[in-house]
Design a protein around this motif. Sequence first.
Motif, PDB file in Angstrom:
ATOM      1  N   SER A  27       0.852  -1.192   0.000  1.00 27.74           N
ATOM      2  CA  SER A  27       0.000   0.000   0.000  1.00 27.74           C
ATOM      3  C   SER A  27       0.886   1.239   0.000  1.00 27.74           C
ATOM      4  O   SER A  27       1.980   1.227   0.561  1.00 27.74           O
ATOM      5  CB  SER A  27      -0.912   0.025   1.227  1.00 27.74           C
ATOM      6  OG  SER A  27      -1.685   1.224   1.269  1.00 27.74           O
ATOM      7  N   THR A  36      -1.244   5.243   4.078  1.00 27.01           N
ATOM      8  CA  THR A  36      -1.270   4.804   5.474  1.00 27.01           C
ATOM      9  C   THR A  36      -2.688   4.704   6.025  1.00 27.01           C
ATOM     10  O   THR A  36      -2.914   4.052   7.045  1.00 27.01           O
ATOM     11  CB  THR A  36      -0.467   5.785   6.359  1.00 27.01           C
ATOM     12  OG1 THR A  36      -0.993   7.115   6.222  1.00 27.01           O
ATOM     13  CG2 THR A  36       1.001   5.787   5.967  1.00 27.01           C
ATOM     14  N   ILE A  49      -3.539   0.949   4.702  1.00 30.32           N
ATOM     15  CA  ILE A  49      -2.572  -0.133   4.786  1.00 30.32           C
ATOM     16  C   ILE A  49      -3.030  -1.170   5.812  1.00 30.32           C
ATOM     17  O   ILE A  49      -3.614  -0.839   6.842  1.00 30.32           O
ATOM     18  CB  ILE A  49      -1.163   0.404   5.140  1.00 30.32           C
ATOM     19  CG1 ILE A  49      -0.100  -0.676   4.884  1.00 30.32           C
ATOM     20  CG2 ILE A  49      -1.102   0.939   6.559  1.00 30.32           C
ATOM     21  CD1 ILE A  49       1.313  -0.150   4.908  1.00 30.32           C
ATOM     22  N   GLN A  50      -2.779  -2.438   5.492  1.00 32.89           N
ATOM     23  CA  GLN A  50      -3.176  -3.531   6.358  1.00 32.89           C
ATOM     24  C   GLN A  50      -1.947  -4.128   7.044  1.00 32.89           C
ATOM     25  O   GLN A  50      -0.824  -4.073   6.508  1.00 32.89           O
ATOM     26  CB  GLN A  50      -3.880  -4.616   5.542  1.00 32.89           C
ATOM     27  CG  GLN A  50      -5.149  -4.145   4.858  1.00 32.89           C
ATOM     28  CD  GLN A  50      -6.209  -3.709   5.845  1.00 32.89           C
ATOM     29  OE1 GLN A  50      -6.547  -4.440   6.769  1.00 32.89           O
ATOM     30  NE2 GLN A  50      -6.728  -2.499   5.666  1.00 32.89           N
ATOM     31  N   GLN A  79       1.625  -5.680   5.421  1.00 38.58           N
ATOM     32  CA  GLN A  79       1.889  -5.208   4.064  1.00 38.58           C
ATOM     33  C   GLN A  79       3.190  -4.410   3.970  1.00 38.58           C
ATOM     34  O   GLN A  79       3.728  -3.941   4.977  1.00 38.58           O
ATOM     35  CB  GLN A  79       0.724  -4.339   3.556  1.00 38.58           C
ATOM     36  CG  GLN A  79      -0.531  -5.120   3.222  1.00 38.58           C
ATOM     37  CD  GLN A  79      -1.590  -4.250   2.574  1.00 38.58           C
ATOM     38  OE1 GLN A  79      -1.687  -3.042   2.819  1.00 38.58           O
ATOM     39  NE2 GLN A  79      -2.415  -4.866   1.718  1.00 38.58           N
ATOM     40  N   PHE A  91       4.929  -1.007   2.843  1.00 38.57           N
ATOM     41  CA  PHE A  91       4.560   0.395   2.620  1.00 38.57           C
ATOM     42  C   PHE A  91       5.460   0.992   1.551  1.00 38.57           C
ATOM     43  O   PHE A  91       6.691   0.871   1.611  1.00 38.57           O
ATOM     44  CB  PHE A  91       4.682   1.214   3.903  1.00 38.57           C
ATOM     45  CG  PHE A  91       4.368   2.674   3.704  1.00 38.57           C
ATOM     46  CD1 PHE A  91       3.124   3.078   3.261  1.00 38.57           C
ATOM     47  CD2 PHE A  91       5.335   3.654   3.939  1.00 38.57           C
ATOM     48  CE1 PHE A  91       2.827   4.423   3.062  1.00 38.57           C
ATOM     49  CE2 PHE A  91       5.057   5.003   3.744  1.00 38.57           C
ATOM     50  CZ  PHE A  91       3.793   5.373   3.297  1.00 38.57           C
ATOM     51  N   ALA A 127       2.815   4.291   8.917  1.00 35.36           N
ATOM     52  CA  ALA A 127       2.603   2.974   8.311  1.00 35.36           C
ATOM     53  C   ALA A 127       2.934   1.868   9.302  1.00 35.36           C
ATOM     54  O   ALA A 127       2.200   0.880   9.429  1.00 35.36           O
ATOM     55  CB  ALA A 127       3.452   2.836   7.048  1.00 35.36           C
ATOM     56  N   ALA A 156       2.530  -2.133   9.265  1.00 33.96           N
ATOM     57  CA  ALA A 156       3.354  -2.455   8.101  1.00 33.96           C
ATOM     58  C   ALA A 156       4.492  -3.389   8.510  1.00 33.96           C
ATOM     59  O   ALA A 156       5.038  -3.295   9.614  1.00 33.96           O
ATOM     60  CB  ALA A 156       3.923  -1.182   7.488  1.00 33.96           C
ATOM     61  N   HIS A 176       9.228  -1.448   4.503  1.00 35.29           N
ATOM     62  CA  HIS A 176       8.960  -0.328   3.609  1.00 35.29           C
ATOM     63  C   HIS A 176      10.022  -0.236   2.530  1.00 35.29           C
ATOM     64  O   HIS A 176      11.146  -0.726   2.694  1.00 35.29           O
ATOM     65  CB  HIS A 176       8.880   0.989   4.391  1.00 35.29           C
ATOM     66  CG  HIS A 176      10.173   1.442   5.000  1.00 35.29           C
ATOM     67  ND1 HIS A 176      10.694   0.900   6.160  1.00 35.29           N
ATOM     68  CD2 HIS A 176      11.068   2.407   4.617  1.00 35.29           C
ATOM     69  CE1 HIS A 176      11.835   1.500   6.472  1.00 35.29           C
ATOM     70  NE2 HIS A 176      12.098   2.418   5.541  1.00 35.29           N
ATOM     71  N   ASN A 181      -1.732  -7.072  -4.354  1.00 29.69           N
ATOM     72  CA  ASN A 181      -2.693  -7.453  -3.330  1.00 29.69           C
ATOM     73  C   ASN A 181      -3.619  -8.578  -3.772  1.00 29.69           C
ATOM     74  O   ASN A 181      -4.495  -9.003  -3.005  1.00 29.69           O
ATOM     75  CB  ASN A 181      -3.518  -6.238  -2.897  1.00 29.69           C
ATOM     76  CG  ASN A 181      -2.685  -5.238  -2.119  1.00 29.69           C
ATOM     77  OD1 ASN A 181      -1.607  -5.562  -1.635  1.00 29.69           O
ATOM     78  ND2 ASN A 181      -3.175  -4.014  -2.004  1.00 29.69           N
TER      79      ASN A 181
END
Length: 428
Positions: free
Chosen positions: A24, A27, A30-31, A34, A36, A52, A57, A60, A144
């Motif tokens: 994602s 922010t 975002i799950q 994941q 970032f 994030a 997150a 990243h 995703n």
Amino acid sequence: MASEAAAGIGGRLVGPDVEFDGASFDTRSIQPGQLFVPIVAERNGHDFIGAAYDSGAALHLSSEPDPFRRDHTAIEVNDTADALMRLAGWARQRSSARVVGVTGSVGKTSTKDLIAAACAASLRTTANERSFNNEQGLPITMLNAPDDTEVLVLEMGMRGFGQITELCEIARPEIGVVTTVGHSHTEMVGGIEGVARAKAELVAALPASGVAILNADDERVAAMARNTGASVLTFGTTGDVRISELTLDQLARPRFRLDTPWGDSRVELELSGEHMAMNAAAAIAVAGSLGVELDAAVAALSTATISGMRMEMTELPSGAIVVDDTYNANPTSMAAALDALVAMSATRRFAILGLMGELDDPGEGHRDVARKAEALGVQLVATGTELYGVRPTDDPVGQIGELGAGDVVLVKASRSAGLERVVAQLLG
């Protein structure tokens, strides 16, 4: 694993190797678990890395020094936006999903939604959310997608030459759908012939083993058959998937017969607008090409819904109906929306219209819409622009006055006009 992703895109892993599931750049959505992706644009996404991680997150991307590398996992890259595209390409190589690309000046989001519905009748299907169709939204959709996805439906937008080609390089579609060529983004590509050239990039990217699904009723789209070595399947009132006996009910919802290479069927949609029949025909063409049984696909379309702000109808307590078509607009989609408005059972019809952006000849484009509204007997209320040739108002709801049973109000403009605020006012 993060190390595999880093190697796949030529990045450098900083910190411990971790698993992640999806990605994602926002922010707010975002799950946990994941990746970032801090996009550097008007705002620098690196400023939101902390937020994030607060949302769960796992790691990243980073293209500049940041303090979060000390305690978290990062993949160091030169450019995060470019890395996002390359990451989606890496994911595509690992996926066995069959990819369907969808583009067009009008109807691509609705068609994407209907394709997803028809295919999901028998295949595990994933599609872009809303209009996530650019170099950020499309790769996020790909990353995703669940691992067991069998069909991945990807809407592809463009605002210039080469953009659809870039999306196809990472998505590698085997089926390509072109809905229409109209006066959309003409300012960016030098007119409608430039739009056709840009949209044809999808067809040109298909493999010889693929299928180009083209609108037989649009001569510019039909001509794209020359741009591909793939098989060609057409849809429309002529073509391989053929619409006939089309009628509209009191809410302008299409009922029609569909003749296809896989049999014939009656189709009834819960969506308003004659143009939705064309979108449904394209969806059946895709589903049939992927082996979905006709009856199952048609049944799925009979209850299908589409993304919001696209011919979205709400009945007010007074009995009046508001048609929210505010997501975007160009002269072609304006004409289709006005036709749908007139097809609805009503005693008074209003169209609150705002600016249509990115037209090569904005004056003529807006005047064409105004002339059509007048010819159809629709009361045009302009807001935010004088280009329609009528005096605009800052209070279109007040200008219309009290609404009651038998009144229908269409609200439509380019997304930048923000006319969803007018819809909100009408809905109270």
